[in-house]
Design a protein around this motif. Structure first.
Motif: not given
Ligand code: DC
Length: 205
Positions: A88-89, A92, A166-167, A170-171, A174
């Motif tokens: 998930s990191e 991004q 995070r999901d 995120r920019k 998403p």
């Protein structure tokens, strides 16, 4: 005849893979979990300490085996707490999303049947023209209970919350409900009930 594409999006642990696999079986479609590709890239990064992704091949579909620049990654090694978080990191990063999107489009273009594909941005970004878009939802607690019941991928409420956050925040791409998606809250629904709702909606397309 053109091939049918069904997208299933939603947060972690909502049942996308379980429902997607069962649905694909009933419809005689292929199934693919896009999260696996992020997981493969996360493991590849752990192993090689790089994001070089020159050749990315899906060698087999069930269970999934991928080959990245000569390194082989198998589905059974992709569901660990570390890879849950790391996938998930790295999701991004726009370059990585582009690679995954291209691999998925190639998979669909080359499949002989319809496809059920699940993830976070399948209906909103990667397959905007899908025949049917489903968004599955359920409470955090229920999703965590389901994850804890899975022997191969236990995830606590805190882990699920961090990953969802995070999901969703995120920019790039998403997790959102695609405009034209059917939203199904499966909190109190059986797998069979959800599949029936999806099949009814498919008939209406
Ligand atoms: O569905 P999964 O738990 O296997 O996905 C692992 C991670 O990959 C998820 O936390 C975020 C990322 N992912 C994504 O960003 N977009 C997708 N379409 C699928 C997964």
């Amino acid at each position: 005849m053109s091939k049918t594409l069904i997208t299933l999006d939603g947060p972690s642990g909502v049942g996308k893979t379980t429902i997607g696999k069962r649905l694909a079986l009933e419809l005689n479609f292929e199934f693919f979990s896009s999260g696996l590709l992020y997981r493969v890239i996360a493991l590849h990064n752990e192993k090689t300490n790089s994001f070089n992704l020159n050749e990315f091949e899906i060698v087999s579909n069930d269970p999934v085996v991928c080959k990245v620049d000569g390194n082989v990654y198998e589905e059974e090694n992709l569901y660990t707490p570390q890879i849950n978080r790391k996938s998930s990191e790295i999701a991004q990063l726009s370059e990585i999303r582009m690679v995954v999107s291209n691999v998925l489009k190639f998979l669909f273009d080359n499949s002989n049947t319809g496809l059920v594909v699940e993830g976070r941005d399948m209906g909103s970004v990667v397959f905007k023209n899908a025949n049917l878009k489903i968004y599955l939802d359920a409470s955090e607690t229920t999703r965590s209970e389901r994850r804890i019941a899975q022997s191969d991928n236990k995830e606590s409420v805190e882990d699920i919350r961090a990953r969802d956050s995070r999901d969703i925040n995120r920019k790039i791409s998403p997790l959102i409900i695609p405009d034209d998606a059917i939203v199904i809250n499966n909190e109190n629904k059986s797998i069979e009930e959800v599949i029936e709702i999806i099949k009814e909606n498919l008939k209406l397309q």
